[in-house]
Design an enzyme around this catalytic site. Sequence first.
Site, PDB file in Angstrom:
ATOM      1  N   THR A  28       0.998   7.870  62.889  1.00  0.00           N
ATOM      2  CA  THR A  28      -0.104   6.926  63.073  1.00  0.00           C
ATOM      3  C   THR A  28      -0.997   7.401  64.213  1.00  0.00           C
ATOM      4  OG1 THR A  28       1.196   5.066  62.254  1.00  0.00           O
ATOM      5  CG2 THR A  28      -0.658   4.535  63.698  1.00  0.00           C
ATOM      6  N   GLY A  97       2.637   5.362  71.214  1.00  0.00           N
ATOM      7  CA  GLY A  97       2.464   3.926  71.053  1.00  0.00           C
ATOM      8  C   GLY A  97       1.084   3.416  71.356  1.00  0.00           C
ATOM      9  N   GLU A 105       7.380   4.403  64.348  1.00  0.00           N
ATOM     10  CA  GLU A 105       7.282   5.841  64.592  1.00  0.00           C
ATOM     11  C   GLU A 105       8.620   6.408  65.044  1.00  0.00           C
ATOM     12  OE1 GLU A 105       2.597   6.410  65.890  1.00  0.00           O
ATOM     13  OE2 GLU A 105       4.061   5.825  67.408  1.00  0.00           O
TER      14      GLU A 105
END
Length: 231
Positions: A28, A97, A105
């Site tokens: 991400t 993060g 993740e």
Amino acid sequence: MDARQMKIKAAEAALEHVESGMRLGIGTGSTAEEFVRLLAEKVASGFQISGVPTSERTARLCLELGVPLKSLDELPELDLTIDGADEVDGKLRLIKGGGGALLREKIVASASTRMIVIADESKVVDVLGAFKLPIEINPFGQVATRLAIEKTASRLGLAGEIVVRSSGDGVFMTDGGHLILDASFGRIPDADALAVELNAIPGVVEHGLFIDVASMAIIAGPEGARTLTAS
């Protein structure tokens, strides 16, 4: 070469490690999204992979671009995860993060035989901590949890503002329905110790210190991409 071009260079180099038929964890963030776009082009030409996304955001992009997806329950063991990082040090310890997906993740990376980090050279540091450390917490008892984090940090010689992450329409909520605290500790000399201590706090769901998770890092700069392995 601008920042986006460097991210693309790192993503291109990472794509060379993806083999047909792989079970692939897909990260991400902005660099991971460049990887998804390149992966989608390869899939469109007949390349076969099964992807497991680390966030709803990544899942939406993959579906939009035609990258085939499975859940981690369907593919509980993965060959490789490719993801970005907010910081990476010489031992391949990471802070992740910034995009709010740290829990998924870490779960996906831990289910993978290997994890390759892709980043531009601005993310490489001698000591972790310039980037705020994301800490995912349960909403219940959030004030008590934050106080416990502050006390834990103090015992390790760390101090700094710890704030609840917000978004454009209020408090940021993760895909799992949790809050994120962003801790401005500054330099973290002993990231390993902090990771252990944070794991011991009941209200902490996960934190953004990824220790002994990454196998290698591909770092892009103006001259191209280079590979980092743990020193």
